[in-house]
Design an enzyme around this catalytic site. Structure first.
Site, PDB file in Angstrom:
ATOM      1  CB  CYS A   1       2.046   4.267 -33.460  1.00 47.22           C
ATOM      2  SG  CYS A   1       1.745   2.639 -34.175  1.00 47.22           S
TER       3      CYS A   1
ATOM      4  CG  HIS B   1      -1.686  -0.686   1.108  1.00 49.63           C
ATOM      5  ND1 HIS B   1      -3.039  -1.435   1.808  1.00 49.63           N
ATOM      6  CD2 HIS B   1      -2.848  -0.590  -0.414  1.00 49.63           C
ATOM      7  CE1 HIS B   1      -4.119  -2.392   1.809  1.00 49.63           C
ATOM      8  NE2 HIS B   1      -3.926  -2.343   0.099  1.00 49.63           N
TER       9      HIS B   1
END
Lengths: 517, 103
Positions: free
Chosen positions: A476, A167
């Protein structure tokens, strides 16, 4: 340069008083848990949504009797509140630390966070306060501690343990605090107060860096600043070579949401819409959902061309309920156009939505992973069927140009066999297939070089064929966004690049030769 | 229950968990919060034969460590058992109302 601050282990100074009356001990623990919940809720009120989710989880855990029942049982048996609590929580921490799944292993830190918070309250101890703007060294950093620290510029985190999926890693990433994990227990022996810096590229902590290292870090920082300033200068101007020749700069996008923050004036159009963004939900997107999303993108672009790639699922991009699980080598598997031709019912929904949206702007369709002329022919046949069906039903629609990605070596080598309306080189996949090095294997990163002569020769070949037959050729892949590689692409003949929006300014500067020393 | 006039129902349901990372912190918070809105006793298992754990306890649900691709079985006992199971199955089916990024 910031000073180092080593955060010692919390509550190691367990008190040694004898246990009081079990009722009193139980009441102390209840009070401490209640106080911990109050503190967490207080922090929660001041933080962003991602942090709130984490704190809400901690509050829910603390509020659950199943977490405390072991401790209360031990207290009833004559144990001190603090010892009973730590023993009960240590068992939980241990359980998570031994989990097979990395996500669950990382939750051990949340449990330690709760253990120490309650323990600190019980012992009446104060948490060590961390000065602002330091390089913090700790065994691990509990998320609730992270949120209580002032992470001003120059701050960084170096952890002996930790995990990139914890976290706290999530929070640090979101707030731009540099962090390295897994440095090993020895890092805790480094004395506080020394100057230190984090080398994010190597994932190391540099303590008391010598003058040369500092100078290198300073010049890197200066270079980044200078590049930013240059990028800002070029961002909104058309891209031109020193000769004055124009180069088209398009952007890559993963959907209308991220476009809403961008000014369309920075680019000449969208060279790649990754339509996978529509396929992350629990169910496949219906025609209307897709149509609306394509319209939003076209509305953003105005009259500029927008090239939308049909679903490129498979490989490293699974879509549940659609892609084939457990292929031994998914990069060589049923991906891109192969999957679309296998699931024509899904493919046609997308083609219908695209043809309907095509009346709204300058839309082009691009097929990914085309390896044989047959792939293109089948794709074209589906498009033709959709176009005539829409016309027969008098649904407003148009037949867009149909191009292909050139990313499979077979297509690049024999490009003259592919009668597409335009070509767009997918340099990421072209490179991994030419070099036979999967791009998700970090240790093979050196092979992932789009400037390798073998890759460049295939690019040049495609450009050459495009010039000869009057077809547009663009590129791309990520290579177009790297200023150092751009000159190679220009030398291969490319005059149209599609880059990530954040790279537009620097790429334009590189084209103008403004980055050369 | 003890006077024989309370209408007692039992209900069961099963659903494949497809959340990207399994039954993790945020989904577990949502699941237990929803379970607590029902008066029925609600239990969760990874097979029809259990073992069963209290679906209202975040500590137990997290300790379950249900990974993506496990099938979650719910069983409920009480006045609102049917609604409870339907609501929980639906929450899992909606992927806990989370849309995840990536691509």
């Amino acid at each position: 340069m910031s000073r180092l601050f080593v955060l010692g282990d919390s509550a190691a100074n367990a008190d040694i008083r004898p246990a009081g009356d079990p009722d009193q001990e139980a009441a102390s623990l209840r009070r401490a848990v209640g106080e911990a919940i109050r503190q967490l809720e207080e922090v929660s009120a001041t933080v962003a949504a991602d942090a709130q989710d984490i704190l809400e989880f901690q509050v829910a855990m603390l509020g659950d009797d199943a977490l405390t029942e072991g401790a209360f049982a031990a207290i009833a048996g004559g144990e001190r509140a603090d010892a009973a609590w730590r023993t009960a929580l240590d068992a939980q921490v241990e359980d998570y630390a031994n989990a097979g799944d990395e996500y669950f292993r990382a939750r051990a830190a949340d449990l330690e966070d709760l253990r120490d918070r309650v323990s600190d309250i019980l012992s009446g101890g104060q948490q060590q306060s961390v000065p602002a703007g330091t390089v913090l060294v700790a065994r691990d950093l509990p998320p609730s501690r992270f949120l209580g620290i002032d992470w001003q510029a120059g701050s960084a985190i170096a952890l002996a343990g930790g995990s990139p999926t914890s976290h706290v890693a999530l929070l640090a990433r979101a707030r731009g605090v540099p962090m390295v994990v897994g440095l090993g227990a020895d890092v805790m022996r480094v004395p506080s107060g020394q100057e230190a810096m984090i080398d994010g590229e190597r994932g190391t902590l540099v303590v008391a860096p010598d003058e040369a290292t500092r100078a290198a870090a300073r010049s890197r920082a200066t270079e980044i600043d200078q590049r930013r300033a240059i990028a800002a200068k070029f961002q909104n101007a058309p891209a031109t070579l020193p000769s004055g020749e124009a180069v088209a700069i398009m952007i890559n996008t993963a959907g209308p949401d991220e476009l809403s923050l961008l000014d369309p004036a920075i680019c000449d159009g969208i060279g790649l819409v990754r339509s996978e963004f529509l396929f992350h939900g629990a169910t496949l997107p219906d025609e209307e959902t897709q149509y609306q999303a394509y319209c939003r993108i076209l509305d953003w672009a105005g009259r500029r061309p927008v090239t939308i790639r049909t679903l490129d699922a498979g490989g490293d991009k699974p879509v549940r309920g659609l892609t084939i699980d457990d292929e031994v080598n998914p990069f060589l598997g049923t991906r891109g156009i192969r999957l679309s031709l296998l699931k024509p019912e899904v493919f046609r929904v997308q083609l219908r939505a695209l043809c309907r949206a095509a009346v709204r702007g300058n839309l082009k369709i691009m097929l990914p992973m085309v390896a044989t002329p047959r792939d293109l022919a089948h794709g074209r046949a589906h498009l033709g069927a959709v176009v005539s069906d829409l016309a027969a039903r008098k649904v407003p629609s148009a037949a867009p140009q149909l191009g292909i990605m050139v990313e499979v070596p077979a297509a690049a080598i024999a490009i003259d066999r592919f009668d597409a309306d335009f070509y767009s080189i997918g340099s990421n996949d072209l490179t991994q297939y030419v070099m036979a090095a999967a791009r998700d294997i970090a240790s093979l990163a050196d092979y992932a070089d789009a400037a390798d002569p073998a890759v460049l020769s295939l690019i040049a070949r495609t450009v050459e064929h495009g010039k000869r037959t009057g077809r547009e050729v663009s590129l791309c892949g990520d290579a177009a966004s790297e200023p150092a590689i751009v000159p190679h692409l220009l030398r291969a003949g490319l005059r149209s690049l599609s880059v990530s929006a954040s790279a537009v300014g620097l790429v334009k500067a590189a084209i103008a030769g403004a980055l050369d020393r | 229950m003890n006077n024989g006039t309370v209408t007692e129902t039992a209900a069961t349901g099963a659903i494949l968990i497809e959340h990207e990372v399994g039954l993790h912190a945020r989904p577990s918070v949502k699941l237990t919060k929803l379970a607590k809105t029902f008066i029925s006793k609600i239990e969760l298992g990874l097979s029809e034969d259990g073992p069963w754990i209290d679906a209202k306890s975040i500590v137990k649900v997290m300790a379950f460590k249900a990974a993506k691709g496990s099938t979650l079985h719910f069983r409920a006992d009480g006045g609102d058992a049917t609604q409870a199971v339907a609501a929980l199955v639906d929450l899992v089916r909606r992927d806990f109302d989370e849309s995840h990024g990536g691509g």
